[in-house]
Motif scaffolding. Structure first.
Motif, PDB file in Angstrom:
ATOM      1  N   SER A  14      -4.209  -3.045 -20.292  1.00 13.57           N
ATOM      2  CA  SER A  14      -3.557  -3.444 -19.050  1.00 13.57           C
ATOM      3  C   SER A  14      -3.143  -2.187 -18.299  1.00 13.57           C
ATOM      4  CB  SER A  14      -2.328  -4.315 -19.340  1.00 13.57           C
ATOM      5  OG  SER A  14      -1.788  -4.840 -18.144  1.00 13.57           O
ATOM      6  N   VAL A  15      -3.033  -2.310 -16.987  1.00 15.53           N
ATOM      7  CA  VAL A  15      -2.648  -1.181 -16.140  1.00 15.53           C
ATOM      8  C   VAL A  15      -1.228  -1.394 -15.627  1.00 15.53           C
ATOM      9  CG1 VAL A  15      -3.087  -0.029 -13.926  1.00 15.53           C
ATOM     10  CG2 VAL A  15      -4.991  -0.590 -15.438  1.00 15.53           C
ATOM     11  N   ILE A  16      -0.445  -0.326 -15.627  1.00 12.95           N
ATOM     12  CA  ILE A  16       0.869  -0.349 -14.988  1.00 12.95           C
ATOM     13  C   ILE A  16       0.722   0.250 -13.597  1.00 12.95           C
ATOM     14  CG2 ILE A  16       3.236   0.524 -15.023  1.00 12.95           C
ATOM     15  CD1 ILE A  16       3.077   0.620 -18.054  1.00 12.95           C
ATOM     16  N   TYR A  17       1.080  -0.546 -12.592  1.00 14.10           N
ATOM     17  CA  TYR A  17       1.070  -0.072 -11.206  1.00 14.10           C
ATOM     18  C   TYR A  17       2.473   0.418 -10.858  1.00 14.10           C
ATOM     19  CZ  TYR A  17      -3.342  -2.626 -10.789  1.00 14.10           C
ATOM     20  OH  TYR A  17      -4.621  -3.079 -10.956  1.00 14.10           O
ATOM     21  N   GLN A  18       2.543   1.623 -10.308  1.00 14.13           N
ATOM     22  CA  GLN A  18       3.815   2.183  -9.855  1.00 14.13           C
ATOM     23  C   GLN A  18       3.749   2.351  -8.348  1.00 14.13           C
ATOM     24  OE1 GLN A  18       5.702   5.400 -12.134  1.00 14.13           O
ATOM     25  NE2 GLN A  18       5.910   6.559 -10.236  1.00 14.13           N
ATOM     26  N   ASN A  19       4.674   1.702  -7.653  1.00 17.62           N
ATOM     27  CA  ASN A  19       4.653   1.708  -6.186  1.00 17.62           C
ATOM     28  C   ASN A  19       3.285   1.283  -5.669  1.00 17.62           C
ATOM     29  OD1 ASN A  19       7.320   2.629  -6.213  1.00 17.62           O
ATOM     30  ND2 ASN A  19       6.682   4.767  -6.229  1.00 17.62           N
ATOM     31  N   GLN A  20       2.713   0.251  -6.327  1.00 17.28           N
ATOM     32  CA  GLN A  20       1.454  -0.400  -5.945  1.00 17.28           C
ATOM     33  C   GLN A  20       0.218   0.456  -6.216  1.00 17.28           C
ATOM     34  OE1 GLN A  20       1.869  -1.764  -1.888  1.00 17.28           O
ATOM     35  NE2 GLN A  20       3.507  -3.187  -2.396  1.00 17.28           N
TER      36      GLN A  20
END
Length: 284
Positions: free
Chosen positions: A33-39
């Protein structure tokens, strides 16, 4: 942290303002899974990487019925960041529009890769041993002055490089600092030469957006309030002889989740996060 380079397909999407290209990460396996930071895609969660204490902590929470998105969102809140596992693509994908992109993500191996708890301590005398044990630290420095203020102030910050950016922002200068390692996860910095040299509240108001830009942190009332508290603390203690910064590389995140009934909240890993709990009680 380890940098992970992938070749990923991007696609065109038909949005309200015309076509745009984005990466929906169709190629990820069910164990990734990917973590999106500030989109923006920032970190990779690889559940096959069993040596990762970060993955172990997530799995433990999921076994207790907590959704992955809630876990990651909670971690982000603790860090002062906008974290999600869901991309913000809501438009229709254009057929046969894919093209190969090279994407670099970072694999978090320990929560300490992205979590540093900072405690600023103003004092006239100290021993290095005062800063190792959490309870002894609070017992010695949790002292109110005549106006009800304490001689310490805390902040949680994400990446280690943001510690230097924070100090440069607060004191408007680059300073070579000597790190004294007290344990595997705890170190201190002597900031005494910077006493009385911090920015004031007017400068914070004028330059706050610069801090958000250089740090990549969330533009929230909590973030602004934390900086207000730090500057007020530094101004109140400008007459102290020593200013010490204690940095603890956090191994576990004291995130609060709803229980299965959804009525109350239980704090996980409470015994491993006594300092955070006590400090939160000081300023609540």
């Amino acid at each position: 942290m380890k940098k992970i380079n992938r070749e990923i397909e991007s696609y065109l999407f038909d949005g309200e303002n015309g076509e745009f290209r984005a990466i929906p990460f169709h190629e990820l396996s069910i164990d990734e899974s990917v973590i999106y930071q500030n989109q923006e895609p920032k970190y990779l969660i690889d559940f096959n990487y069993r040596e990762s204490s970060f993955v172990k902590q997530i799995k433990k929470a999921m076994e207790q019925g907590v959704d992955l998105e809630e876990i990651i969102n909670g971690y982000g809140i603790y860090l002062g960041l906008d974290w999600t596992t869901k991309h913000n693509i809501v438009s229709n994908e254009i057929h046969n529009s894919q093209q190969t992109e090279k994407v670099e993500l970072e694999r978090i191996e320990s929560f300490g890769d992205v979590a540093n708890e900072l405690i600023f301590i103003a004092t006239d005398n100290y021993n290095k041993s005062d800063f190792i044990n959490e309870n002894e630290l609070l017992d010695k420095f949790r002292i109110q002055d005549k106006n009800g203020f304490y001689s310490l102030e805390s902040m949680v910050i994400d990446r280690k490089e943001n510690i230097g950016k924070l100090l440069e922002f607060l004191f408007q200068r680059k300073t070579a600092l000597t790190e004294i390692q007290l344990s595997e996860n705890i170190s201190i910095f002597d900031l005494s030469s910077l006493i009385g040299k911090s920015i004031d509240l007017n400068q914070l108001e004028n330059d706050y957006q610069k801090w958000i830009k250089i740090s990549g942190r969330n533009n929230t009332m909590d973030e602004y309030g934390t900086l207000l508290g730090l500057i007020g603390f530094l101004e109140r203690n400008s007459g102290k002889k020593q200013l010490i910064l204690r940095v603890e590389n956090k191994i576990l995140c004291p995130t609060t989740y709803k229980n299965n009934g959804g009525i109350s909240a239980n704090t996980k890993d409470n015994n491993n996060n006594k300092l955070w709990s006590k400090l939160k009680s000081l300023w609540s």
